[in-house]
Motif scaffolding. Structure first.
Motif, short mmCIF file in Angstrom:
data_model
loop_
_atom_site.label_atom_id
_atom_site.label_comp_id
_atom_site.label_asym_id
_atom_site.label_seq_id
_atom_site.Cartn_x
_atom_site.Cartn_y
_atom_site.Cartn_z
N GLU A 1 0.85 -1.23 0.00
CA GLU A 1 0.06 -0.14 -0.06
C GLU A 1 0.81 1.40 -0.15
O GLU A 1 1.96 1.32 0.64
CB GLU A 1 -0.97 -0.05 1.22
CG GLU A 1 -1.98 -1.17 1.30
CD GLU A 1 -2.63 -1.23 2.53
OE1 GLU A 1 -3.92 -1.61 2.37
OE2 GLU A 1 -2.46 -0.60 3.48
N LEU A 2 0.48 2.22 -0.62
CA LEU A 2 1.11 3.62 -0.74
C LEU A 2 -0.01 4.49 -0.57
O LEU A 2 -1.01 4.65 -1.15
CB LEU A 2 1.46 3.82 -2.20
CG LEU A 2 2.21 5.21 -2.11
CD1 LEU A 2 3.58 5.35 -1.58
CD2 LEU A 2 2.62 5.42 -3.73
N LEU A 3 0.27 5.45 0.41
CA LEU A 3 -0.64 6.72 0.70
C LEU A 3 -0.27 7.89 -0.12
O LEU A 3 0.89 8.36 0.08
CB LEU A 3 -0.79 6.94 2.20
CG LEU A 3 -2.20 7.55 2.81
CD1 LEU A 3 -3.33 6.81 2.78
CD2 LEU A 3 -1.88 8.23 4.16
N ILE A 4 -1.33 8.54 -0.60
CA ILE A 4 -0.99 9.63 -1.38
C ILE A 4 -1.81 10.90 -1.07
O ILE A 4 -2.99 10.78 -1.09
CB ILE A 4 -1.30 9.51 -3.07
CG1 ILE A 4 -0.52 8.38 -3.61
CG2 ILE A 4 -0.90 10.94 -3.77
CD1 ILE A 4 -0.74 8.08 -4.98
N VAL A 5 -1.26 11.97 -0.24
CA VAL A 5 -1.90 13.17 0.31
C VAL A 5 -1.89 14.36 -0.78
O VAL A 5 -0.64 14.87 -0.64
CB VAL A 5 -1.69 13.55 1.60
CG1 VAL A 5 -2.49 14.14 2.27
CG2 VAL A 5 -1.52 11.89 2.53
N MET A 6 -2.91 14.81 -1.20
CA MET A 6 -2.77 15.98 -2.41
C MET A 6 -3.58 17.13 -1.78
O MET A 6 -4.81 16.90 -1.61
CB MET A 6 -3.28 15.23 -3.72
CG MET A 6 -2.80 14.01 -4.05
SD MET A 6 -3.41 13.30 -5.67
CE MET A 6 -3.10 14.43 -6.87
N ASN A 7 -2.84 18.08 -1.55
CA ASN A 7 -3.43 19.28 -1.22
C ASN A 7 -3.74 20.13 -2.62
O ASN A 7 -2.76 20.72 -3.23
CB ASN A 7 -2.61 20.14 -0.42
CG ASN A 7 -3.10 21.55 0.05
OD1 ASN A 7 -4.53 21.78 -0.47
ND2 ASN A 7 -2.50 22.55 0.54
N ILE A 8 -4.79 19.95 -3.38
CA ILE A 8 -5.17 20.52 -4.68
C ILE A 8 -5.75 21.88 -4.26
O ILE A 8 -6.86 22.15 -4.75
CB ILE A 8 -6.24 19.67 -5.46
CG1 ILE A 8 -5.81 18.23 -5.18
CG2 ILE A 8 -6.37 20.04 -6.75
CD1 ILE A 8 -6.36 17.12 -6.11
N SER A 9 -5.06 22.88 -3.66
CA SER A 9 -5.44 24.14 -3.45
C SER A 9 -4.38 24.85 -3.20
O SER A 9 -3.13 24.34 -2.91
CB SER A 9 -6.42 24.27 -2.61
OG SER A 9 -5.82 24.59 -1.20
N GLU A 10 -4.28 26.43 -3.45
CA GLU A 10 -3.39 27.14 -3.25
C GLU A 10 -3.18 27.37 -1.63
O GLU A 10 -2.11 28.03 -1.31
CB GLU A 10 -3.48 28.55 -3.74
CG GLU A 10 -4.58 29.19 -3.42
CD GLU A 10 -5.28 30.57 -4.28
OE1 GLU A 10 -4.30 30.75 -5.20
OE2 GLU A 10 -6.18 31.20 -3.85
N ASN A 11 -4.13 26.92 -0.72
CA ASN A 11 -4.07 27.14 0.61
C ASN A 11 -3.17 26.17 1.48
O ASN A 11 -3.36 25.02 0.84
CB ASN A 11 -5.49 27.28 1.09
CG ASN A 11 -6.48 28.36 0.23
OD1 ASN A 11 -5.91 29.37 -0.05
ND2 ASN A 11 -7.64 27.67 0.09
N VAL A 12 -2.61 26.61 2.58
CA VAL A 12 -2.19 25.46 3.66
C VAL A 12 -3.22 24.83 4.06
O VAL A 12 -4.41 25.32 4.47
CB VAL A 12 -1.38 26.29 4.62
CG1 VAL A 12 -0.68 25.33 5.63
CG2 VAL A 12 -0.47 27.20 3.95
N ASN A 13 -3.03 23.42 4.04
CA ASN A 13 -4.28 22.63 4.73
C ASN A 13 -3.46 21.68 5.59
O ASN A 13 -2.55 21.12 5.30
CB ASN A 13 -4.89 21.75 3.54
CG ASN A 13 -6.16 22.52 3.02
OD1 ASN A 13 -7.17 22.68 3.59
ND2 ASN A 13 -6.17 23.15 1.74
N THR A 14 -4.06 21.40 6.75
CA THR A 14 -3.78 20.63 7.85
C THR A 14 -4.37 19.33 7.48
O THR A 14 -5.66 19.33 7.53
CB THR A 14 -3.86 21.21 9.27
OG1 THR A 14 -3.14 22.17 9.19
CG2 THR A 14 -3.39 20.11 10.32
#
Ligand code: CA
Length: 550
Positions: free
Chosen positions: A490-503
């Motif tokens: 398994e591989l986890l891919i965390v994508m922040n698809i925005s210009e904002n900082v996201n926690t």
């Protein structure tokens, strides 16, 4: 002084994290070249050379495919028209980007610059080179582990093709009331002739019409004809014998215009025809339609159909990057996978952002470079094969007229520089977001980002070959968390698809039986020098960043 301290800190942090995790990173430095960014660049260089994970290239048909429009790609002999020797001279460039297949749009003799109207399927257009050049290209590709896919235009020929010349001459010679006979002219059954005028048909002689759905210069072949199928069988054999690894099929929905069932039936025959000769040949079809429609085409056994749902100006990727809901990216990957695998368990999705018929993504998504980086990453993370249209790795622009979408590859700023082509339009259009030369000198460039992202695809087979699960509780309007599973890994891919900082709080998520606190960062894709901060099971992600964890 303060800047120096920060830069040093960043350098130390990056080196530490790389030593611990061995990550493949991409994208450092803001758009302005500050001292901090130079330091970050140095750190990135050190990491890539020392700590890059071993590539895991698998010799199957899940590939990173570079699409070449030969007329505009690279000129080798100074006539400003791209050619086969020009392509050969750039194979190391393509390999260095991490691509292991190329699809070249048609190279057969043809009266047009785009060559989608073929006059001879057994030769190479003289402006591009010779059969010997093409044979050399195949060998040079294979020497580098690159597969080569030939564009096969079977819906129509050029009206200058000798088959149509003979057929139309014969039809013109028919007396009023006479019916055409294949015994008198075998080529008359290669095309569709009728006395009835229909939409998409053009006149020939005084009382006959021929089918030409695109335009009068492209008469449609009669794919029901046994003689035409024998010709296709011969053409496919000819090029497979030369060593091509597969075919891209042009305009499959137009084979029998408006009749999906007949199109699928023909593709089933063609798929068998090709695979009987070479079992591991790869075929990708252009079925320019919505996902539900093109998923049915997988019944033919053809390996791939381009994923038009995610691509182009109106597709999922561009829509999300213009402010749509990020979590739909995940749910659509899952629903597409389910749809196509139900029709063919060996189906390989084919993600892309643009091609020679569609406005380039840099025009679709003006503004922040982070969007262009994210667009390519999103096409790569769908799974299956990934297609990149030449020039999209440097964010070339081009929309509107087809000629603008097929502009000269911007190797260098000087239009008369090494390899530069004249292109197919006389209009002066600004196509660059920086040339290859300038972006290779900038570690924050789109070029480097694409290279690093492709490297991740080549390192983790889960990305291309895995089944995707969306971690719903961590996904929202701006963030999507995917788990890719392949061969039990398994591989986890965390994508922040925005210009904002996201926690992103990954509490409760498990990967390979591990709890979140034990996850290791195995790769990062960044827009700027701003790093992802990991604290226990929480990630603080800068805009347009992707974290890969195991
Ligand atoms: Ca040339």
């Amino acid at each position: 002084m303060k800047k120096r301290v920060l830069a040093l800190l960043l350098l130390v942090c990056m080196l530490c994290s790389s030593l611990l995790t061995g990550c493949v990173n991409a994208g450092t430095g803001g758009s302005e070249q500050t001292e901090d960014n130079y330091a970050a660049t140095d750190a990135l260089d050190a990491m890539q050379h020392v700590n890059t994970q071993e590539l895991n290239i698998i010799d199957d048909n899940y590939r990173n495919v570079y699409e070449i429009f030969p007329y505009s790609f690279c000129d080798s002999n100074g006539d400003k028209i791209g050619d086969i020797q020009g392509i050969i001279s750039k194979l190391d460039y393509i390999k260095d980007l991490g691509f292991n297949a190329i699809w070249i749009t048609p190279v057969h003799p043809s009266p047009t610059y785009h060559k989608y109207d073929v006059t001879d399927y057994y030769d190479i257009d003289s402006s591009f080179g010779t059969i010997a050049d093409y044979e050399q290209l195949i060998k040079e590709c294979h020497d580098r582990g690159i597969d080569i896919y030939m564009d096969l235009v079977l819906n129509h020929t050029s009206n200058s093709h000798s088959w149509f010349q003979e057929a139309s001459r014969y039809v013109r010679s028919l007396l009023p009331g006479e019916e055409p006979s294949a015994e008198e002219c075998p080529y008359v059954e290669y095309y569709n002739f009728s006395k009835e005028q229909k939409s998409g048909w053009s006149k020939v002689g005084s009382e006959w019409y021929y089918e030409c759905q695109f335009w009068s210069g492209m008469p449609d072949l009669n794919l029901d004809s046994e003689a035409v199928r024998k010709e296709i069988d011969n053409i496919v054999s000819f090029w497979l014998d030369k060593g091509v690894d597969g075919f891209r099929l042009d305009a499959v929905t137009s084979y029998y215009t408006g009749n999906n069932e007949k199109n699928i039936e023909f593709l089933t025959w063609l798929n068998k025809c090709i695979k009987d000769k070479k079992a591991d040949a790869y075929i990708v079809g252009e079925c320019w339609a919505d996902c539900v429609t093109y998923s049915n085409y997988y019944e033919s056994g053809v390996d791939s159909f381009f994923n038009f749902d995610f691509a182009t100006n109106s597709g999922t990727i561009a829509t999300i990057l213009r402010g749509g809901n990020a979590s739909t990216y995940g749910s659509k990957i899952v629903s597409t996978f389910d749809l196509i695998k139900a029709k063919n368990e060996n189906a390989i999705d084919a993600g892309f952002t643009s091609n020679h018929d569609n406005g380039r993504v840099a025009g679709t998504l003006p503004g922040a470079k982070g969007k262009l980086k994210m667009a390519q990453a999103m096409a790569m993370m769908i799974g299956g094969s990934y297609y990149l249209y030449y020039g999209d790795e440097i964010g070339m622009k081009g929309s509107g007229d087809d000629e603008n979408k097929r502009a000269p590859m911007q190797w260098v700023a000087d239009p008369f520089g090494q390899g530069m082509c004249k292109g197919c339009t006389t209009k002066v259009i600004e196509h660059t977001n920086g040339t290859v030369e300038s972006q290779q000198a900038d570690k924050n460039s789109l070029y480097y980002y694409v290279q690093q992202a492709v490297k991740l695809r080549n390192t983790f087979p889960e990305i291309a070959r895995g089944e995707t699960t969306v971690i719903e509780e961590c996904s929202n309007e701006e963030v999507v968390v995917l788990k890719k599973t392949y061969n039990g890994d398994e591989l986890l891919i965390v994508m922040n698809i925005s210009e904002n900082v996201n926690t992103v709080d990954l509490s409760g998520v498990s990967v390979n039986g591990k709890e979140t606190g034990d996850f290791k960062v195995v790769g990062t894709l960044l827009d700027t020098a701003e790093m992802v901060k990991k604290d226990g099971s929480t990630l603080e992600m800068p805009g347009y960043s992707i974290e890969f964890l195991k």
